[in-house]
Structure formats: structure tokens, C-alpha cells
Design a protein around this motif. Structure first.
Motif, PDB file in Angstrom:
ATOM      1  N   ILE A  86      24.166   1.799  -8.500  1.00 45.40           N
ATOM      2  CA  ILE A  86      23.268   0.644  -8.401  1.00 45.40           C
ATOM      3  C   ILE A  86      23.572  -0.348  -9.518  1.00 45.40           C
ATOM      4  CG2 ILE A  86      20.853  -0.074  -8.639  1.00 45.40           C
ATOM      5  CD1 ILE A  86      20.105   2.487  -7.093  1.00 45.40           C
ATOM      6  N   ASP A  87      23.785   0.179 -10.731  1.00 44.27           N
ATOM      7  CA  ASP A  87      24.144  -0.708 -11.851  1.00 44.27           C
ATOM      8  C   ASP A  87      25.468  -1.419 -11.587  1.00 44.27           C
ATOM      9  OD1 ASP A  87      21.845   0.035 -13.164  1.00 44.27           O
ATOM     10  OD2 ASP A  87      22.846   1.496 -14.484  1.00 44.27           O
ATOM     11  N   GLU A  88      26.435  -0.684 -11.045  1.00 42.14           N
ATOM     12  CA  GLU A  88      27.740  -1.279 -10.753  1.00 42.14           C
ATOM     13  C   GLU A  88      27.620  -2.344  -9.659  1.00 42.14           C
ATOM     14  OE1 GLU A  88      32.184   0.165  -9.297  1.00 42.14           O
ATOM     15  OE2 GLU A  88      30.776   1.635 -10.105  1.00 42.14           O
ATOM     16  N   ILE A  89      26.847  -2.049  -8.622  1.00 43.08           N
ATOM     17  CA  ILE A  89      26.653  -3.025  -7.544  1.00 43.08           C
ATOM     18  C   ILE A  89      25.908  -4.244  -8.063  1.00 43.08           C
ATOM     19  CG2 ILE A  89      25.418  -3.402  -5.364  1.00 43.08           C
ATOM     20  CD1 ILE A  89      26.170  -0.524  -4.598  1.00 43.08           C
ATOM     21  N   ASP A  90      24.927  -4.016  -8.926  1.00 41.45           N
ATOM     22  CA  ASP A  90      24.209  -5.135  -9.553  1.00 41.45           C
ATOM     23  C   ASP A  90      25.174  -6.035 -10.317  1.00 41.45           C
ATOM     24  OD1 ASP A  90      21.568  -5.487  -9.016  1.00 41.45           O
ATOM     25  OD2 ASP A  90      20.828  -4.604 -10.895  1.00 41.45           O
ATOM     26  N   GLY A  91      26.060  -5.405 -11.090  1.00 40.17           N
ATOM     27  CA  GLY A  91      27.060  -6.178 -11.833  1.00 40.17           C
ATOM     28  C   GLY A  91      27.980  -6.955 -10.902  1.00 40.17           C
ATOM     29  N   LEU A  92      28.371  -6.322  -9.791  1.00 42.54           N
ATOM     30  CA  LEU A  92      29.231  -7.007  -8.817  1.00 42.54           C
ATOM     31  C   LEU A  92      28.515  -8.203  -8.183  1.00 42.54           C
ATOM     32  CD1 LEU A  92      30.942  -3.970  -7.062  1.00 42.54           C
ATOM     33  CD2 LEU A  92      31.998  -5.608  -8.622  1.00 42.54           C
ATOM     34  N   LYS A  94      26.123  -9.989  -9.563  1.00 41.70           N
ATOM     35  CA  LYS A  94      26.036 -11.044 -10.586  1.00 41.70           C
ATOM     36  C   LYS A  94      27.375 -11.769 -10.718  1.00 41.70           C
ATOM     37  CE  LYS A  94      22.347  -8.921 -13.291  1.00 41.70           C
ATOM     38  NZ  LYS A  94      21.982  -8.231 -14.534  1.00 41.70           N
ATOM     39  N   GLU A  95      28.462 -10.977 -10.723  1.00 36.66           N
ATOM     40  CA  GLU A  95      29.790 -11.589 -10.819  1.00 36.66           C
ATOM     41  C   GLU A  95      30.085 -12.449  -9.586  1.00 36.66           C
ATOM     42  OE1 GLU A  95      34.449 -10.173 -11.371  1.00 36.66           O
ATOM     43  OE2 GLU A  95      32.814  -8.742 -11.678  1.00 36.66           O
ATOM     44  N   ALA A  96      29.716 -11.948  -8.416  1.00 39.12           N
ATOM     45  CA  ALA A  96      29.932 -12.720  -7.181  1.00 39.12           C
ATOM     46  C   ALA A  96      29.108 -14.002  -7.207  1.00 39.12           C
ATOM     47  CB  ALA A  96      29.567 -11.883  -5.964  1.00 39.12           C
ATOM     48  N   ASN A  97      27.897 -13.934  -7.704  1.00 37.55           N
ATOM     49  CA  ASN A  97      27.041 -15.113  -7.803  1.00 37.55           C
ATOM     50  C   ASN A  97      27.645 -16.138  -8.769  1.00 37.55           C
ATOM     51  OD1 ASN A  97      24.835 -16.735  -7.320  1.00 37.55           O
ATOM     52  ND2 ASN A  97      23.481 -15.639  -8.738  1.00 37.55           N
ATOM     53  N   ALA A  98      28.165 -15.632  -9.902  1.00 35.40           N
ATOM     54  CA  ALA A  98      28.797 -16.542 -10.874  1.00 35.40           C
ATOM     55  C   ALA A  98      30.034 -17.203 -10.258  1.00 35.40           C
ATOM     56  CB  ALA A  98      29.173 -15.769 -12.139  1.00 35.40           C
ATOM     57  N   ILE A  99      30.844 -16.437  -9.523  1.00 33.93           N
ATOM     58  CA  ILE A  99      32.032 -16.998  -8.865  1.00 33.93           C
ATOM     59  C   ILE A  99      31.627 -18.021  -7.807  1.00 33.93           C
ATOM     60  CG2 ILE A  99      33.980 -16.422  -7.345  1.00 33.93           C
ATOM     61  CD1 ILE A  99      34.215 -13.774  -8.896  1.00 33.93           C
TER      62      ILE A  99
END
Length: 123
Positions: A86-92, A94-99
Motif C-alpha cells: 500500500i505504501d509503495e502504491i501510494d508512492g507510485l 504520488k509520482e504519477a500525479n507529479a508526472i
């Protein structure tokens, strides 16, 4: 023939003679004595069986507790893995949102440049 099966009054309390000679069902005193002795031996056997049963129940209880604690440990480990996923997916996300935000900004900048280029060509 019936005389062979009768027990003499003086040997009635002797266990060995009772085991050797068959009991007469029409003799209430003899059958009650046999029942009390057999019930005593059965009850002492039951105590032994109770002890053995108690030991078996304790062993089974220990095995069940061990299995349950192992199961709980596995569930905790899986929960930790799930939490890390869940933490890893959350990070992904956030990264996708930033991109996505970066690409939206780049698109706007390109649109502005094309507008400038198109305006300079029209003049």
C-alpha cells in the motif's frame, strides 16, 4: 451338574475362586459382589483413561495453540507485506500525479509557444 457351578460360602470372598468358577445369575449376593469388583476395576481403569485422556487433550491443546500462533504470525507478516504494498502504491500514485502535473505544464508551455510562432507567421 448344578453342584459344580455353586460356590461354597467360605470361598465367596476369594477373588481367585470367583475368577475360576462361573457366576450364577440366580445368586444376587454373588452377582453384586462381582459387579462391585468389576466397577472398581472399571473405575480405576477410568482414572487411568482419564489421565491418559487429560494428557492427550493437553497435547492436542498445545498443538492447536502452536498452530494458532503460527497462523497469527503468518497473518501479521502478510499484513506487513500488504502495508508495504500500500505504501509503495501510494508512492507510485504520488509520482504519477507529479508526472501528470509536469506534463500538463509542458503542454501549456508548448501551446503558448505554438501560439507565438503562429502569430509571428501570420504577420
Amino acid at each position: 451338574m448344578m453342584a459344580n457351578h455353586l460356590i461354597k460360602p467360605d470361598t465367596r470372598n476369594c477373588k481367585r475362586s470367583r475368577e475360576v468358577e462361573p457366576q450364577m445369575p440366580d445368586s444376587p449376593q454373588l452377582s453384586s459382589l462381582g459387579k462391585s469388583d468389576s466397577s472398581f476395576s472399571e473405575s480405576s481403569g477410568l482414572f487411568f483413561k482419564d489421565d491418559a485422556l487429560e494428557k492427550d487433550l493437553n497435547d492436542v491443546n498445545k498443538e492447536i495453540n502452536l498452530m494458532l500462533s503460527t497462523y497469527a504470525k503468518i497473518l501479521r507478516q502478510r499484513a506487513e507485506v500488504d502495508a508495504s504494498y500500500i505504501d509503495e502504491i501510494d508512492g507510485l500514485f504520488k509520482e504519477a500525479n507529479a508526472i501528470e502535473n509536469f506534463l500538463i505544464q509542458k503542454r501549456e508551455l508548448l501551446r503558448q509557444r505554438f501560439t507565438v510562432i503562429a502569430n509571428s507567421l501570420h504577420r
